[in-house]
Design a protein around this motif. Structure first.
Motif, PDB file in Angstrom:
ATOM      1  N   VAL A 491       0.857  -1.183   0.000  1.00  0.00           N
ATOM      2  CA  VAL A 491       0.000   0.000   0.000  1.00  0.00           C
ATOM      3  C   VAL A 491       0.893   1.231   0.000  1.00  0.00           C
ATOM      4  CG1 VAL A 491      -1.773   1.290   1.249  1.00  0.00           C
ATOM      5  CG2 VAL A 491      -1.804  -1.222   1.270  1.00  0.00           C
ATOM      6  N   TYR A 492       0.558   2.205  -0.853  1.00  0.00           N
ATOM      7  CA  TYR A 492       1.303   3.459  -0.920  1.00  0.00           C
ATOM      8  C   TYR A 492       0.344   4.609  -0.666  1.00  0.00           C
ATOM      9  CZ  TYR A 492       4.257   7.191  -2.823  1.00  0.00           C
ATOM     10  OH  TYR A 492       4.999   8.347  -3.002  1.00  0.00           O
ATOM     11  N   ILE A 493       0.662   5.426   0.337  1.00  0.00           N
ATOM     12  CA  ILE A 493      -0.170   6.554   0.739  1.00  0.00           C
ATOM     13  C   ILE A 493       0.672   7.820   0.610  1.00  0.00           C
ATOM     14  CG2 ILE A 493      -1.532   7.576   2.609  1.00  0.00           C
ATOM     15  CD1 ILE A 493      -1.783   4.708   3.771  1.00  0.00           C
ATOM     16  N   ARG A 494       0.163   8.784  -0.171  1.00  0.00           N
ATOM     17  CA  ARG A 494       0.938   9.999  -0.417  1.00  0.00           C
ATOM     18  C   ARG A 494       0.035  11.225  -0.309  1.00  0.00           C
ATOM     19  NH1 ARG A 494       3.847   9.721  -5.858  1.00  0.00           N
ATOM     20  NH2 ARG A 494       1.726   9.602  -6.634  1.00  0.00           N
ATOM     21  N   ASP A 495       0.624  12.310   0.227  1.00  0.00           N
ATOM     22  CA  ASP A 495      -0.069  13.598   0.290  1.00  0.00           C
ATOM     23  C   ASP A 495      -1.433  13.458   0.948  1.00  0.00           C
ATOM     24  OD1 ASP A 495       2.063  14.826  -1.109  1.00  0.00           O
ATOM     25  OD2 ASP A 495       1.221  14.161  -3.008  1.00  0.00           O
ATOM     26  N   SER A 496      -1.469  12.741   2.054  1.00  0.00           N
ATOM     27  CA  SER A 496      -2.746  12.402   2.679  1.00  0.00           C
ATOM     28  C   SER A 496      -2.775  12.815   4.150  1.00  0.00           C
ATOM     29  CB  SER A 496      -3.027  10.903   2.520  1.00  0.00           C
ATOM     30  OG  SER A 496      -3.238  10.580   1.161  1.00  0.00           O
ATOM     31  N   TYR A 497      -3.887  12.528   4.810  1.00  0.00           N
ATOM     32  CA  TYR A 497      -4.100  12.887   6.204  1.00  0.00           C
ATOM     33  C   TYR A 497      -4.713  11.687   6.909  1.00  0.00           C
ATOM     34  CZ  TYR A 497      -6.326  15.142  10.260  1.00  0.00           C
ATOM     35  OH  TYR A 497      -6.724  15.484  11.533  1.00  0.00           O
ATOM     36  N   ILE A 498      -4.140  11.323   8.061  1.00  0.00           N
ATOM     37  CA  ILE A 498      -4.629  10.179   8.839  1.00  0.00           C
ATOM     38  C   ILE A 498      -4.734  10.617  10.292  1.00  0.00           C
ATOM     39  CG2 ILE A 498      -4.275   7.763   9.431  1.00  0.00           C
ATOM     40  CD1 ILE A 498      -2.155   7.699   7.133  1.00  0.00           C
ATOM     41  N   GLU A 499      -5.903  10.367  10.902  1.00  0.00           N
ATOM     42  CA  GLU A 499      -6.039  10.723  12.310  1.00  0.00           C
ATOM     43  C   GLU A 499      -6.607   9.566  13.109  1.00  0.00           C
ATOM     44  OE1 GLU A 499     -10.450  12.679  12.883  1.00  0.00           O
ATOM     45  OE2 GLU A 499      -8.808  14.049  12.445  1.00  0.00           O
ATOM     46  N   GLY A 500      -6.299   9.560  14.423  1.00  0.00           N
ATOM     47  CA  GLY A 500      -6.820   8.544  15.322  1.00  0.00           C
ATOM     48  C   GLY A 500      -6.129   8.608  16.662  1.00  0.00           C
ATOM     49  N   ASP A 501      -6.413   7.593  17.496  1.00  0.00           N
ATOM     50  CA  ASP A 501      -5.769   7.582  18.811  1.00  0.00           C
ATOM     51  C   ASP A 501      -5.090   6.241  19.100  1.00  0.00           C
ATOM     52  OD1 ASP A 501      -8.171   6.126  19.549  1.00  0.00           O
ATOM     53  OD2 ASP A 501      -9.108   8.025  20.098  1.00  0.00           O
ATOM     54  N   VAL A 502      -5.841   5.138  19.125  1.00  0.00           N
ATOM     55  CA  VAL A 502      -5.257   3.856  19.500  1.00  0.00           C
ATOM     56  C   VAL A 502      -5.015   2.997  18.254  1.00  0.00           C
ATOM     57  CG1 VAL A 502      -5.634   1.709  20.774  1.00  0.00           C
ATOM     58  CG2 VAL A 502      -6.308   3.906  21.796  1.00  0.00           C
ATOM     59  N   ASP A 503      -3.755   2.634  18.027  1.00  0.00           N
ATOM     60  CA  ASP A 503      -3.409   1.699  16.937  1.00  0.00           C
ATOM     61  C   ASP A 503      -4.054   2.112  15.617  1.00  0.00           C
ATOM     62  OD1 ASP A 503      -2.211   0.246  19.003  1.00  0.00           O
ATOM     63  OD2 ASP A 503      -3.951  -1.058  19.247  1.00  0.00           O
ATOM     64  N   PHE A 504      -4.024   3.388  15.298  1.00  0.00           N
ATOM     65  CA  PHE A 504      -4.858   3.848  14.195  1.00  0.00           C
ATOM     66  C   PHE A 504      -4.212   3.702  12.821  1.00  0.00           C
ATOM     67  CE2 PHE A 504      -2.761   7.660  15.834  1.00  0.00           C
ATOM     68  CZ  PHE A 504      -2.409   8.401  14.709  1.00  0.00           C
ATOM     69  N   ILE A 505      -2.974   3.185  12.774  1.00  0.00           N
ATOM     70  CA  ILE A 505      -2.371   2.708  11.524  1.00  0.00           C
ATOM     71  C   ILE A 505      -1.837   1.315  11.843  1.00  0.00           C
ATOM     72  CG2 ILE A 505      -0.633   3.108   9.744  1.00  0.00           C
ATOM     73  CD1 ILE A 505      -0.674   6.083  10.560  1.00  0.00           C
ATOM     74  N   TYR A 506      -2.482   0.280  11.306  1.00  0.00           N
ATOM     75  CA  TYR A 506      -2.105  -1.055  11.758  1.00  0.00           C
ATOM     76  C   TYR A 506      -2.326  -2.091  10.663  1.00  0.00           C
ATOM     77  CZ  TYR A 506      -6.976  -2.640  12.678  1.00  0.00           C
ATOM     78  OH  TYR A 506      -8.283  -3.031  12.576  1.00  0.00           O
ATOM     79  N   GLY A 507      -1.781  -3.301  10.904  1.00  0.00           N
ATOM     80  CA  GLY A 507      -1.933  -4.395   9.958  1.00  0.00           C
ATOM     81  C   GLY A 507      -0.597  -4.957   9.502  1.00  0.00           C
ATOM     82  N   ARG A 508      -0.644  -5.924   8.571  1.00  0.00           N
ATOM     83  CA  ARG A 508       0.586  -6.604   8.165  1.00  0.00           C
ATOM     84  C   ARG A 508       1.040  -6.253   6.742  1.00  0.00           C
ATOM     85  NH1 ARG A 508      -2.875 -11.137   8.813  1.00  0.00           N
ATOM     86  NH2 ARG A 508      -3.884 -11.722   6.866  1.00  0.00           N
ATOM     87  N   ALA A 509       0.294  -5.407   6.043  1.00  0.00           N
ATOM     88  CA  ALA A 509       0.719  -5.052   4.683  1.00  0.00           C
ATOM     89  C   ALA A 509       1.976  -4.200   4.725  1.00  0.00           C
ATOM     90  CB  ALA A 509      -0.389  -4.287   3.966  1.00  0.00           C
ATOM     91  N   THR A 510       2.778  -4.324   3.689  1.00  0.00           N
ATOM     92  CA  THR A 510       3.896  -3.404   3.490  1.00  0.00           C
ATOM     93  C   THR A 510       3.305  -2.065   3.079  1.00  0.00           C
ATOM     94  OG1 THR A 510       5.429  -5.156   2.870  1.00  0.00           O
ATOM     95  CG2 THR A 510       5.929  -2.925   2.092  1.00  0.00           C
TER      96      THR A 510
END
Length: 653
Positions: A491-510
């Motif tokens: 997965v490639y994420i560019r020029d983006s916005y991510i918000e959260g509190d607990v474990d909010f970016i997670y998983g096993r993908a590269t």
């Protein structure tokens, strides 16, 4: 305007000037090109008369199908329901010269630039409406010795008493009678960017005593044809502009060799066209009207009739008028089948499909062409699932900003687990999302539940791209995963916005997050407000999460947020998290010892590291493993994403 089109147009005009085309022959003074708004050369929506009185949408709203044989083409073309029919490769029609009947609400479009119908005709019966035929070659139903087309009626396309038809970017050649016959009071028709070649009777309009037909004819190339380029009989309005007539067949016929003919009571307007070596370039009956302005005539002879006032096309629609001198180069380049058109399909939400899911459902299983789901600005409160069987999709917000187009739901994990809570799930490979916001607005503070996970997005497919997107949530906002433990999706994420509190970016993908903003939300604690990452990278995969050239921001108190912890789903010991945060600005909210244990697994057994981070939350201590300069060269965006197939989405811009 298509990116780069301005440069292409400038180059074409430069070529025209260098060749001196504007100074040759009987050129009349060409007006300046209009700046009136109109669609560009690659739009999937019609212009001119086909855009009026409700417009022409073809098979929009129906399923997309791909056909490779006559039986399938005939089945879907004649069906009662709408279809977008993609013609892949060459389809021979039998018996020779037979009709393929096309019903209402159909789009027939060639795949790539090689879709063709051979030895057969597309036929629209009286009462048919709303048809788009694009990007096809229709050829070779000519019967040897029948140059005048007296023994057969094998047209490329014939229509009688129809309405709302767009014929665009096709090639018609060497057929048995006419190439294109638009007959018997057909209305609201546009014929654009087609090639008419190697034929006697190219393009006829009329076969009626009524005066009803409204037709736009632009940017077509007539070459190696003799007559009907076109012949327009009893048209209420015939608007011809930026057409190119060249290499006219010279068989000694002094009357029936001509360019454009305004016949009967037709009102015809010709603008900024180019006639090269044409006998009788434009002519009109005494009962007709013909206005010509701005065209280039080179080595022409015979009739050049103009009389009457005809009509003003701008009373009906806006259009782009290219300079006549540029027409040969433009039309030779852009007319006929185009790979760029045939390599993609656009489905519009909500104009043609009521929901994003409806558009996804219209995509065929095993899809092998790029399908763009163009989502208009608005808030869409619904879940979306892209199954593994529907690859090669683009989800595209069409607003000015990503916040203009929001896909949102409010399901927590308590009702369906983490997967079931996801607002959007992408299981297919090769999916791109742009200019969109994905949100799960479940209010974790308002409801007492055992699990508060509420995903905005979950991916399991490979080669997933997010550009200029936002992911809004609290716990478990974004999960990038793979179909099974030992499979490495990217997965490639560019020029983006991510918000959260607990474990909010997670998983096993590269997963690579580049040039983005990550907001760590405060939960009101002074000591522990959460964890940015919770990777579960498989032990044999050297690349898990890379956050690079980005910025982490937070309203949480200083020293109250972790960079991450190691997630071992179901206690799986071989899920060995790998996370690298490099060249990224960190806020004061980041703890001095930012990595921590999870479910009895020590962070020190994971693969956590940093490199050249800055900001008040950055530090180099014993609790913050750092890569060396030599090691950092092996942990780049390219190393994370290339894989065995050389995937390089970061090279697109």
């Amino acid at each position: 305007m298509r990116p780069g089109h301005g440069r292409v147009a400038a180059a074409v005009l430069g070529l025209v000037a260098s060749l001196g085309l504007g100074a040759v022959g009987e050129a009349s003074a060409a007006p300046a090109a209009t700046t009136a708004p109109t669609a560009d050369r690659w739009t999937d929506r019609p212009h001119g008369f086909a855009s009026l009185a409700g417009g022409t949408t073809g098979g929009a709203g129906g399923k997309v199908v791909t056909v490779t044989d006559q039986a399938s083409l005939a089945k879907y073309a004649a069906a009662e329901e709408p279809y977008v029919i993609r013609v892949k490769g060459s389809i021979p029609v039998e018996p020779f010269g037979s009709d393929i009947v096309v019903g209402s609400d159909k789009t027939i479009i060639g795949v790539g630039d090689t879709g063709e119908i051979v030895h057969g005709e597309l036929h629209l019966n009286p009462g048919t409406s709303n048809v788009i035929i694009r990007n096809l070659t229709i050829r070779d139903s000519y019967v040897e010795g029948d140059w005048d087309g007296k023994s057969t009626d094998f047209d490329a396309i014939q229509m009688d008493s129809v309405d709302h038809v767009w014929i665009d970017h096709n090639r018609f050649t060497h057929m048995g009678d006419g190439l294109l016959d638009i007959r018997k009071d057909s209305q609201y028709v546009t014929v654009s960017y087609n090639q008419f070649t190697h034929h006697n009777k190219a393009f006829g309009i009329g076969w009626t005593t009524d005066v009803k037909t409204q037709i736009t004819i632009d940017h077509n190339w007539f070459t190696g044809t003799k007559q009907r380029n076109p012949s327009a009989d009893n048209c209420a309005y015939a608007h011809l502009y930026n057409n190119y007539l060249s290499a006219q067949v010279a068989d000694g016929d002094p009357v029936w060799t001509y360019g454009n003919w305004s016949r009967g009571r037709t009102r015809m307007v010709i603008e900024n066209s180019y006639y090269d070596g044409v006998r009788h370039p434009y002519q009109a009956d005494a009962t007709a009207e013909l206005v010509q302005r701005g065209s280039v005539l080179r080595n022409t002879s015979g009739r050049h009739d103009t009389w009457g006032t005809a009509f003003d096309p701008r009373d009906f629609y806006d259009y782009r008028l290219d300079p006549a001198a540029a027409v040969p180069a433009l039309v030779q380049r852009f007319s006929g089948p185009q790979k760029r058109i045939g390599d993609s399909v656009v489905l519009h939400v909500p104009a043609h499909y009521p929901t994003v899911q409806a558009a996804v459902d219209a995509v065929p299983d095993g899809n092998d062409v790029l399908v763009t789901i163009a989502v208009a600005p608005g808030t869409y409160r619904a879940k979306v699932y892209v199954p593994a069987s529907k690859p090669n999709l683009v989800l595209q917000g069409t607003g000015r900003h990503r916040s203009d187009t929001v896909i949102v739901h409010d399901t927590p994990a308590e009702y369906g687990g983490s997967t079931g809570s996801a607002t959007v799930r992408i299981a297919a490979n090769d999916v791109t999302a742009r200019n969109l916001t994905f949100s799960n607005d479940f209010d974790e503070a308002a409801v007492e539940l055992k699990g508060e996970q509420a995903l905005a997005m979950k991916t399991t497919g490979d080669r997933i791209v997010f550009e200029n997107t936002a992911f809004l949530g609290n716990q478990d906002t974004l999960m990038t995963d793979s179909p099974k433990l030992t499979t490495a999706s990217r997965v490639y994420i560019r020029d983006s916005y991510i918000e959260g509190d607990v474990d909010f970016i997670y998983g096993r993908a590269t997963t690579v997050i580049e040039r983005s903003v990550i907001r760590a939300l405060s939960r009101g604690s002074t000591t522990n407000n959460g964890y940015i990452t919770a990777a579960s990278t498989w032990k044999d995969n050297p690349y898990g999460f890379l956050i690079t050239r980005s910025k982490v921001v937070s309203d949480a108190p200083a020293g109250s947020f972790h960079l991450g912890r190691p997630w071992h789903p179901g206690g799986e010991p071989d899920a060995i998290a790998q996370v690298l945060i490099r060249d990224t600005e960190l806020p004061a909210a980041i703890k001095a010892a930012p990595w921590t244990d999870m479910s009895g697994f020590s962070w020190k057994d994971a693969r956590f590291s940093e490199y050249r981070n800055v900001g008040p939350g950055a530090a180099v201590t014993a609790d913050r493993p750092q890569l060396s300069d030599a090691e950092a060269r092996s942990y780049t965006v390219a190393r994370y994403l290339n894989g065995s197939d050389g995937w390089a989405p970061y090279d697109r811009h």
